[in-house]
Design a protein around this motif. Sequence first.
Motif, PDB file in Angstrom:
ATOM      1  N   GLY A 251     -52.980  54.593  49.659  1.00  0.00           N
ATOM      2  CA  GLY A 251     -51.810  55.459  49.796  1.00  0.00           C
ATOM      3  C   GLY A 251     -50.493  54.740  49.604  1.00  0.00           C
ATOM      4  O   GLY A 251     -49.531  55.299  49.078  1.00  0.00           O
ATOM      5  N   SER A 252     -50.431  53.485  50.015  1.00  0.00           N
ATOM      6  CA  SER A 252     -49.180  52.736  49.846  1.00  0.00           C
ATOM      7  C   SER A 252     -49.124  52.016  48.500  1.00  0.00           C
ATOM      8  O   SER A 252     -48.048  51.684  48.016  1.00  0.00           O
ATOM      9  CB  SER A 252     -48.999  51.725  50.983  1.00  0.00           C
ATOM     10  OG  SER A 252     -50.033  50.766  50.963  1.00  0.00           O
ATOM     11  N   PHE A 253     -50.253  51.786  47.876  1.00  0.00           N
ATOM     12  CA  PHE A 253     -50.301  51.137  46.560  1.00  0.00           C
ATOM     13  C   PHE A 253     -49.930  52.134  45.460  1.00  0.00           C
ATOM     14  O   PHE A 253     -49.222  51.812  44.522  1.00  0.00           O
ATOM     15  CB  PHE A 253     -51.699  50.567  46.322  1.00  0.00           C
ATOM     16  CG  PHE A 253     -51.869  49.868  45.004  1.00  0.00           C
ATOM     17  CD1 PHE A 253     -51.171  48.694  44.724  1.00  0.00           C
ATOM     18  CD2 PHE A 253     -52.739  50.368  44.047  1.00  0.00           C
ATOM     19  CE1 PHE A 253     -51.328  48.042  43.506  1.00  0.00           C
ATOM     20  CE2 PHE A 253     -52.905  49.718  42.834  1.00  0.00           C
ATOM     21  CZ  PHE A 253     -52.200  48.558  42.560  1.00  0.00           C
ATOM     22  N   THR A 254     -50.428  53.355  45.590  1.00  0.00           N
ATOM     23  CA  THR A 254     -50.125  54.408  44.628  1.00  0.00           C
ATOM     24  C   THR A 254     -49.067  55.321  45.217  1.00  0.00           C
ATOM     25  O   THR A 254     -49.043  55.542  46.420  1.00  0.00           O
ATOM     26  CB  THR A 254     -51.377  55.245  44.315  1.00  0.00           C
ATOM     27  OG1 THR A 254     -51.802  55.896  45.500  1.00  0.00           O
ATOM     28  CG2 THR A 254     -52.501  54.392  43.780  1.00  0.00           C
ATOM     29  N   THR A 255     -48.203  55.835  44.375  1.00  0.00           N
ATOM     30  CA  THR A 255     -47.160  56.712  44.900  1.00  0.00           C
ATOM     31  C   THR A 255     -46.793  57.781  43.895  1.00  0.00           C
ATOM     32  O   THR A 255     -46.382  57.479  42.779  1.00  0.00           O
ATOM     33  CB  THR A 255     -45.884  55.926  45.251  1.00  0.00           C
ATOM     34  OG1 THR A 255     -45.489  55.174  44.110  1.00  0.00           O
ATOM     35  CG2 THR A 255     -46.081  55.005  46.426  1.00  0.00           C
ATOM     36  N   LEU A 256     -46.955  59.016  44.295  1.00  0.00           N
ATOM     37  CA  LEU A 256     -46.498  60.119  43.456  1.00  0.00           C
ATOM     38  C   LEU A 256     -44.980  60.100  43.351  1.00  0.00           C
ATOM     39  O   LEU A 256     -44.419  60.425  42.302  1.00  0.00           O
ATOM     40  CB  LEU A 256     -46.981  61.458  44.022  1.00  0.00           C
ATOM     41  CG  LEU A 256     -46.589  62.686  43.209  1.00  0.00           C
ATOM     42  CD1 LEU A 256     -47.155  62.612  41.795  1.00  0.00           C
ATOM     43  CD2 LEU A 256     -47.041  63.951  43.898  1.00  0.00           C
TER      44      LEU A 256
END
Length: 139
Positions: free
Chosen positions: A74-79
């Motif tokens: 969740g913190s590595f990928t970000t919409l």
Amino acid sequence: MPPSLAVFLGGLVGTGLRLALDTVLPHADDGFPWSTFIANLVGTFVLGWLAGGLWTRPSTPGWLKAGVGSGVIGSFTTLSAVMGAVAILDHEDATGLAALYLGVSLVAGLALAAAGLKLGSSLAHRPMPTEVTDDGATL
């Protein structure tokens, strides 16, 4: 370990990984945001792989799912980073590149999530789930 602590610690790891990727692959405001693109594609594949494999095992603890899924991935990928890059590209009069980036991110992200789910299911020697449910125990 409490799931909230696992998410916090996982968030530290994922944020560090994202910063490292942004440092290795910097880009100008009007250039293709490779670091965000790669982070989101890797993250969707890994999340699909985990959901199809490791997370289908009853022995996988809820704190691990929360820490790795919501925390690390969740913190590595970000919409928000995707939308920010699209808005900046559009503002820099690179509307075509913004549309290309958004379209490729969506199509490739969905394809890699499905591939990860299929790979995780095959490695776990289980049929690919048609629905991924969460009874609320992970958060």
